[in-house]
Motif scaffolding. Structure first.
Motif, PDB file in Angstrom:
ATOM      1  N   ARG A  96      54.931 111.232  79.992  1.00  0.00           N
ATOM      2  CA  ARG A  96      55.162 111.021  78.555  1.00  0.00           C
ATOM      3  C   ARG A  96      55.657 112.307  77.892  1.00  0.00           C
ATOM      4  N   LEU A  97      55.066 113.429  78.280  1.00  0.00           N
ATOM      5  CA  LEU A  97      55.503 114.712  77.717  1.00  0.00           C
ATOM      6  C   LEU A  97      56.941 115.021  78.129  1.00  0.00           C
ATOM      7  N   ARG A  98      57.283 114.754  79.393  1.00  0.00           N
ATOM      8  CA  ARG A  98      58.658 114.998  79.857  1.00  0.00           C
ATOM      9  C   ARG A  98      59.665 114.142  79.090  1.00  0.00           C
ATOM     10  N   ALA A  99      59.267 112.923  78.731  1.00  0.00           N
ATOM     11  CA  ALA A  99      60.174 111.989  78.062  1.00  0.00           C
ATOM     12  C   ALA A  99      60.209 112.161  76.543  1.00  0.00           C
ATOM     13  N   ALA A 100      59.259 112.900  75.993  1.00  0.00           N
ATOM     14  CA  ALA A 100      59.174 113.038  74.531  1.00  0.00           C
ATOM     15  C   ALA A 100      60.343 113.852  73.993  1.00  0.00           C
ATOM     16  N   PRO A 101      61.031 113.322  72.978  1.00  0.00           N
ATOM     17  CA  PRO A 101      62.153 114.079  72.398  1.00  0.00           C
ATOM     18  C   PRO A 101      61.646 115.347  71.707  1.00  0.00           C
ATOM     19  N   GLY A 102      62.386 116.415  71.878  1.00  0.00           N
ATOM     20  CA  GLY A 102      62.035 117.670  71.216  1.00  0.00           C
ATOM     21  C   GLY A 102      61.066 118.542  71.989  1.00  0.00           C
ATOM     22  N   LEU A 103      60.618 118.075  73.166  1.00  0.00           N
ATOM     23  CA  LEU A 103      59.723 118.873  74.002  1.00  0.00           C
ATOM     24  C   LEU A 103      60.422 119.231  75.303  1.00  0.00           C
ATOM     25  N   LEU A 104      60.146 120.414  75.798  1.00  0.00           N
ATOM     26  CA  LEU A 104      60.631 120.840  77.098  1.00  0.00           C
ATOM     27  C   LEU A 104      59.409 121.234  77.905  1.00  0.00           C
ATOM     28  N   LEU A 105      59.033 120.385  78.857  1.00  0.00           N
ATOM     29  CA  LEU A 105      57.840 120.632  79.663  1.00  0.00           C
ATOM     30  C   LEU A 105      58.180 121.625  80.771  1.00  0.00           C
ATOM     31  N   ILE A 106      57.447 122.713  80.799  1.00  0.00           N
ATOM     32  CA  ILE A 106      57.610 123.729  81.834  1.00  0.00           C
ATOM     33  C   ILE A 106      56.788 123.264  83.037  1.00  0.00           C
ATOM     34  N   GLU A 107      57.388 123.253  84.188  1.00  0.00           N
ATOM     35  CA  GLU A 107      56.714 122.759  85.386  1.00  0.00           C
ATOM     36  C   GLU A 107      55.553 123.667  85.778  1.00  0.00           C
ATOM     37  N   PRO A 108      54.523 123.108  86.422  1.00  0.00           N
ATOM     38  CA  PRO A 108      53.340 123.898  86.813  1.00  0.00           C
ATOM     39  C   PRO A 108      53.721 125.129  87.627  1.00  0.00           C
ATOM     40  N   GLY A 109      53.044 126.216  87.338  1.00  0.00           N
ATOM     41  CA  GLY A 109      53.285 127.467  88.040  1.00  0.00           C
ATOM     42  C   GLY A 109      54.332 128.347  87.392  1.00  0.00           C
ATOM     43  N   GLU A 110      55.093 127.797  86.435  1.00  0.00           N
ATOM     44  CA  GLU A 110      56.097 128.585  85.721  1.00  0.00           C
ATOM     45  C   GLU A 110      55.441 129.220  84.498  1.00  0.00           C
ATOM     46  N   PRO A 111      55.591 130.522  84.314  1.00  0.00           N
ATOM     47  CA  PRO A 111      54.992 131.161  83.133  1.00  0.00           C
ATOM     48  C   PRO A 111      55.760 130.808  81.864  1.00  0.00           C
TER      49      PRO A 111
END
Length: 119
Positions: free
Chosen positions: A50-65
């Motif tokens: 849901r976070l990945r698909a939400a407009p206006g959000l850029l989800l940083i993948e796990p392990g990325e600072p």
């Protein structure tokens, strides 16, 4: 109130969310932390989708600072999510000038809706 509505739209119970606004002395950026408790009916993978698909959000993948400086110049709110048995911890970084522009658009949309109620 806006965060509660947006959180509810993502399927979470906004009444159980812990929210902390963090003021960081950087000219252009700010941060926000949100703690979403675990729910038995929804998996962490579903929440992350849901976070990945939400407009206006850029989800940083796990392990990325993620640092505030990464958000400067970005139109999206950058989100780092950490999952645990207790729920999901979100660290959100955003560009203040982009957020101010977004708020101005949102206010204009709300005023336009109020001046032209649906029949």
């Amino acid at each position: 109130n806006v965060i509660s509505k947006q959180t509810s739209a993502l399927g979470a119970n906004a009444a159980r969310i812990s929210l902390e606004a963090v003021s960081i002395p950087i000219l252009h950026g700010s941060a926000l932390t949100i703690q979403v408790p675990a729910r038995s009916e929804v998996s962490h993978d579903d929440d992350l989708q849901r976070l990945r698909a939400a407009p206006g959000l850029l989800l940083i993948e796990p392990g990325e600072p993620l640092a505030i400086a990464d958000a400067v110049g970005q139109e999206a709110i950058m989100v780092c999510a950490e999952t645990s048995d207790a729920g999901i911890s979100l660290f959100c970084a955003y560009d203040n000038s982009r957020l101010a522009a977004l708020n101005a658009v949102w206010i204009a949309e709300m005023l336009a809706l109020e001046s032209h109620p649906a029949n």
